[in-house]
Scaffold this active site. Structure first.
Site, PDB file in Angstrom:
ATOM      1  N   GLU A 138      12.252  20.969  39.667  1.00 33.63           N
ATOM      2  CA  GLU A 138      13.436  21.041  39.990  1.00 33.63           C
ATOM      3  C   GLU A 138      13.497  19.993  38.517  1.00 33.63           C
ATOM      4  O   GLU A 138      15.343  20.842  38.306  1.00 33.63           O
ATOM      5  CB  GLU A 138      13.891  20.618  41.146  1.00 33.63           C
ATOM      6  N   TRP A 162      13.575  22.132  35.958  1.00 36.60           N
ATOM      7  CA  TRP A 162      14.894  23.366  35.234  1.00 36.60           C
ATOM      8  C   TRP A 162      15.589  22.590  34.707  1.00 36.60           C
ATOM      9  O   TRP A 162      17.069  23.422  34.284  1.00 36.60           O
ATOM     10  CB  TRP A 162      14.642  23.632  37.025  1.00 36.60           C
ATOM     11  N   TRP A 174      30.412  46.425  35.483  1.00 35.69           N
ATOM     12  CA  TRP A 174      31.110  45.648  36.281  1.00 35.69           C
ATOM     13  C   TRP A 174      31.386  46.299  36.755  1.00 35.69           C
ATOM     14  O   TRP A 174      33.294  47.468  35.891  1.00 35.69           O
ATOM     15  CB  TRP A 174      31.433  44.749  35.149  1.00 35.69           C
ATOM     16  N   ASN A 233      21.449  24.963  47.894  1.00 37.03           N
ATOM     17  CA  ASN A 233      19.845  26.137  46.655  1.00 37.03           C
ATOM     18  C   ASN A 233      19.782  27.652  46.802  1.00 37.03           C
ATOM     19  O   ASN A 233      20.514  28.897  45.632  1.00 37.03           O
ATOM     20  CB  ASN A 233      19.404  25.390  45.662  1.00 37.03           C
ATOM     21  N   TRP A 248      29.179  38.459  36.763  1.00 40.98           N
ATOM     22  CA  TRP A 248      29.122  36.559  37.142  1.00 40.98           C
ATOM     23  C   TRP A 248      29.692  35.950  36.413  1.00 40.98           C
ATOM     24  O   TRP A 248      29.669  34.451  37.101  1.00 40.98           O
ATOM     25  CB  TRP A 248      27.526  37.180  36.563  1.00 40.98           C
ATOM     26  N   TRP A 285      23.328  31.162  37.537  1.00 40.98           N
ATOM     27  CA  TRP A 285      24.092  32.210  37.464  1.00 40.98           C
ATOM     28  C   TRP A 285      23.030  34.079  36.218  1.00 40.98           C
ATOM     29  O   TRP A 285      23.762  34.783  36.831  1.00 40.98           O
ATOM     30  CB  TRP A 285      25.716  32.536  37.030  1.00 40.98           C
TER      31      TRP A 285
HETATM   32  C1  LIG Z   1      24.289  30.409  40.820  1.00 40.97           C
HETATM   33  C2  LIG Z   1      23.659  29.094  40.715  1.00 40.97           C
HETATM   34  C3  LIG Z   1      24.688  27.895  40.437  1.00 40.97           C
HETATM   35  C4  LIG Z   1      24.043  26.530  40.646  1.00 40.97           C
HETATM   36  N1  LIG Z   1      25.845  25.567  39.513  1.00 40.97           N
HETATM   37  C5  LIG Z   1      24.575  24.298  39.629  1.00 40.97           C
HETATM   38  C6  LIG Z   1      25.463  23.799  39.227  1.00 40.97           C
HETATM   39  O1  LIG Z   1      26.813  23.844  38.635  1.00 40.97           O
HETATM   40  N2  LIG Z   1      25.412  22.220  39.574  1.00 40.97           N
HETATM   41  C7  LIG Z   1      24.010  21.453  39.475  1.00 40.97           C
HETATM   42  O2  LIG Z   1      23.326  20.507  39.215  1.00 40.97           O
HETATM   43  N3  LIG Z   1      23.152  23.224  40.234  1.00 40.97           N
HETATM   44  C8  LIG Z   1      23.440  23.731  40.419  1.00 40.97           C
HETATM   45  N4  LIG Z   1      22.211  25.026  40.643  1.00 40.97           N
HETATM   46  C9  LIG Z   1      21.475  24.460  40.908  1.00 40.97           C
HETATM   47  C10 LIG Z   1      21.381  23.796  42.314  1.00 40.97           C
HETATM   48  O3  LIG Z   1      21.410  24.603  42.955  1.00 40.97           O
HETATM   49  C11 LIG Z   1      21.180  23.194  42.614  1.00 40.97           C
HETATM   50  O4  LIG Z   1      21.140  21.720  42.132  1.00 40.97           O
HETATM   51  C12 LIG Z   1      21.392  22.124  43.782  1.00 40.97           C
HETATM   52  O5  LIG Z   1      21.516  23.222  44.951  1.00 40.97           O
HETATM   53  C13 LIG Z   1      21.677  20.745  44.171  1.00 40.97           C
HETATM   54  O6  LIG Z   1      21.450  19.870  45.059  1.00 40.97           O
HETATM   55  P1  LIG Z   1      20.053  19.313  45.427  1.00 40.97           P
HETATM   56  O7  LIG Z   1      20.694  17.677  44.660  1.00 40.97           O
HETATM   57  O8  LIG Z   1      20.077  19.051  46.645  1.00 40.97           O
HETATM   58  O9  LIG Z   1      18.603  19.737  44.217  1.00 40.97           O
HETATM   59  P2  LIG Z   1      17.348  19.293  44.976  1.00 40.97           P
HETATM   60  O10 LIG Z   1      16.717  20.403  45.504  1.00 40.97           O
HETATM   61  O11 LIG Z   1      17.384  17.553  45.799  1.00 40.97           O
HETATM   62  O12 LIG Z   1      17.324  19.468  43.432  1.00 40.97           O
HETATM   63  C14 LIG Z   1      17.110  17.730  42.576  1.00 40.97           C
HETATM   64  C15 LIG Z   1      18.047  17.913  41.083  1.00 40.97           C
HETATM   65  O13 LIG Z   1      17.355  18.669  40.414  1.00 40.97           O
HETATM   66  C16 LIG Z   1      18.428  19.550  39.838  1.00 40.97           C
HETATM   67  N5  LIG Z   1      18.771  21.030  40.287  1.00 40.97           N
HETATM   68  C17 LIG Z   1      17.318  21.631  41.430  1.00 40.97           C
HETATM   69  N6  LIG Z   1      17.411  22.870  41.177  1.00 40.97           N
HETATM   70  C18 LIG Z   1      17.852  22.749  39.728  1.00 40.97           C
HETATM   71  C19 LIG Z   1      18.514  24.312  39.063  1.00 40.97           C
HETATM   72  N7  LIG Z   1      17.843  25.708  39.580  1.00 40.97           N
HETATM   73  N8  LIG Z   1      18.512  24.384  38.090  1.00 40.97           N
HETATM   74  C20 LIG Z   1      18.664  23.090  37.691  1.00 40.97           C
HETATM   75  N9  LIG Z   1      19.196  21.959  37.545  1.00 40.97           N
HETATM   76  C21 LIG Z   1      17.693  22.000  39.628  1.00 40.97           C
HETATM   77  C22 LIG Z   1      19.869  19.157  40.282  1.00 40.97           C
HETATM   78  O14 LIG Z   1      20.381  17.986  39.223  1.00 40.97           O
HETATM   79  C23 LIG Z   1      18.945  18.582  41.805  1.00 40.97           C
HETATM   80  O15 LIG Z   1      20.093  17.400  42.064  1.00 40.97           O
HETATM   81  C24 LIG Z   1      22.936  26.430  40.263  1.00 40.97           C
HETATM   82  C25 LIG Z   1      22.126  27.384  41.226  1.00 40.97           C
HETATM   83  C26 LIG Z   1      22.999  28.800  40.908  1.00 40.97           C
HETATM   84  C27 LIG Z   1      21.213  29.777  41.937  1.00 40.97           C
END
Ligand SMILES: Cc1cc2nc3c(=O)[nH]c(=O)nc-3n(C[C@H](O)[C@H](O)[C@H](O)COP(=O)(O)OP(=O)(O)OC[C@H]3O[C@@H](n4cnc5c(N)ncnc54)[C@H](O)[C@@H]3O)c2cc1C
Length: 481
Positions: A278, A281, A310, A345, A363, A386
């Site tokens: 993650e 990502w 859209w 997420n 979107w 998105w």
């Molecule tokens: C539509 C959509 C919008 C999102 N918008 C954002 C946003 O504005 N900011 C954001 O930080 N994340 C975003 N995410 C990714 C993800 O949902 C969040 O990072 C995550 O839910 C944060 O929770 P956590 O810190 O407990 O994550 P954990 O699951 O503990 O992951 C650890 C870290 O990895 C990074 N991470 C995890 N998943 C992703 C991912 N898919 N893409 C990029 N980084 C990721 C984050 O920094 C996160 O804190 C988005 C995902 C979707 C589907």
């Protein structure tokens, strides 16, 4: 005298620019308040409040080291060169140190600032800090940016095997300067303070970020792979707001995860491997932002999807935004966003797909609404998420793979605990009915809960038709499931 210009790196530990500045001599820190720019970027009030609270904590920590933290106003980033130049003249600054930020506006701002300072004989040093890999440094053999995450990750693994980014030194206390720190404002005009209940969910400061990281990597990380998709469980780290504001660094996160997995990132415990994935990502989407600047301008990664028809449906958009679509998992998720500034997420993907597929709403509407409410709002990750969900992005969900909201909630919130927490009017329903109260039939449904605003199967067919009608379509891509 050295100046560190703080931006999204609000921490004392493992801060590359701060460490480099302090190593060179007496250091002063500055932070610019840029409310007009923030508004243009749709930064959420709860996020701005989080920045201010973290600045307060950081000012205290820097103060212990005799590093004053100054606050200056540069309403728009265009104002930054003049404001910084004046400060540099006033304090006779020799060099300005900054950690790189990415995105077209950020890059342009930093280039103009550097030009203005250098013209006055002031050195400017920028550092890679927000990421493990500098955007543009992980490329295909032919020198282009990866479009597929698994291939990008493979190269990241190779690099990490070769050399692991190490933590930088925390500055030592310096001799007191005759410069007082500025008071940190508790609020910035135009950004309403969030309720105390939201603030309590996201305490400010490096100690809290470190506590979250340690407690996650000590125990929860082992269950991450199996629990991360269940929104009723605290299965994820909840570190995103701290990473986005730079209260913790990705290096600190990586080291803690590796420590919990005997130094392995590709083998060993599946939970740690998945979590590091993650973090990658996060790196991947920053690479995409820089490599394909059109996504920084809110254009689709796949240009052919710009032609999608859209729908303009303001009432359905408002129902989605306010959590009254009549589909419990969607409404519960949107309530979570509105009340906590964060959304799980799995649910971000589910609500994004519902908006862009079942409602066939652009979107960009969802991206903007998320940005205006998320405490962890980050252009690259939000845009990436998105565009993944709407099948307009790189390595995104194939357009024909449309999540069915009730099936998603039956799978990931089987007991309906998450739904009932956010929609107490459904608390009397059994664990089958709670996912789709419309199926209960009868004229009245559940008191206080609306009927679905859209039929799931006809709206699905409408979305498929809209995507099929695109001039040339690509359907490849890996699944996030
Ligand atoms: C539509 C959509 C919008 C999102 N918008 C954002 C946003 O504005 N900011 C954001 O930080 N994340 C975003 N995410 C990714 C993800 O949902 C969040 O990072 C995550 O839910 C944060 O929770 P956590 O810190 O407990 O994550 P954990 O699951 O503990 O992951 C650890 C870290 O990895 C990074 N991470 C995890 N998943 C992703 C991912 N898919 N893409 C990029 N980084 C990721 C984050 O920094 C996160 O804190 C988005 C995902 C979707 C589907």
């Amino acid at each position: 005298m050295q100046l560190i210009w703080l931006r999204s790196d609000l921490r004392l530990h493992d801060n590359t620019a701060l460490s480099a500045a302090a190593a060179r001599g007496p250091t002063v820190a500055v932070y610019l308040l840029s409310p007009e720019q923030w508004r243009e970027h749709d930064d959420a009030p709860c996020k701005v409040d989080f920045w201010l609270r973290n600045l307060q904590a950081l000012s205290g920590a820097l103060g212990q080291l005799n590093i004053p933290l100054l606050i200056r106003h540069a309403p728009r980033w265009d104002d930054a060169p003049a404001v910084l130049l004046e400060l540099c003249r006033q304090l006779q600054i020799d060099a300005v140190h900054l950690n790189e930020e990415y995105g077209i506006h950020e890059t342009r701002r930093d280039a103009v600032v550097a030009q203005a300072l250098k013209a006055e004989g002031i050195e400017v040093h920028d550092y890679l800090d927000q990421l493990l890999f500098k955007p543009g440094s992980v490329l295909t053999k032919t020198g282009s940016y990866f479009q597929v995450f698994s291939q990008f990750r493979k190269v990241c693994y190779e690099r990490l095997h070769h050399s692991l980014p190490s933590l930088v030194r925390t500055p030592l206390a310096q001799t007191a300067l005759n410069i007082a720190s500025d008071a940190i404002p508790t609020q910035v005009e135009g950004f309403d303070a969030p309720p105390e209940s939201l603030r309590e969910l996201w305490p400010a400061g490096e100690d809290e970020a470190r506590r979250r990281l340690d407690s996650f990597t000590d125990i929860q990380i082992d269950y991450y792979q199996s629990e991360r998709d269940f929104p009723a469980k605290p299965g994820t780290s909840q570190l995103s707001a701290y990473l986005a504001a730079g209260v913790i660094s990705p290096r600190q996160c990586l080291h803690a995860a590796l420590q919990s997995n005997q130094g392995e990132f590709e083998s060993g415990k599946v939970g740690a491997i998945t979590w590091i994935n993650e973090l990658l990502w996060r790196e991947f989407y920053k690479h995409i932002l820089v490599g394909y600047p059109r996504v920084s301008r809110h254009r689709a990664f796949r240009p052919e999807t710009e032609a999608l028809a859209w729908r303009n449906a303001p009432e359905e958009l408002a129902a989605w935004q306010q959590g009254r679509t009549g589909l419990p998992i969607i409404d519960a998720a949107m309530r979570q966003l509105l009340e906590t500034g964060w959304m799980h997420n799995r649910l971000r993907m589910v609500v994004a797909m519902f908006l862009t597929k079942n409602l066939l709403i652009d979107w960009r509407e969802g991206e903007r609404f998320f940005m205006r409410h998320l405490i962890d709002g980050d252009l690259a990750a939000n845009n990436g998420g998105w565009q993944w969900s709407s099948s307009t992005g790189t390595d995104s969900a194939p357009y024909f793979r449309i999540f069915n909201p009730p099936s998603q909630s039956e799978k990931f919130d089987a007991e309906g605990l998450f739904i009932k927490h956010w929609l107490p009017q459904l608390s009397g329903l059994d664990k089958k009915a709670v996912h789709n109260p419309a199926h209960l039939g009868g004229l009245f449904g559940v008191a206080g809960y609306p009927a679905p605003i859209v039929d799931l199967s006809t709206s699905r067919a409408r979305a498929l038709a809209a995507f099929k009608n695109l001039p040339s379509r690509q359907t490849a891509g890996s699944l996030h499931e």
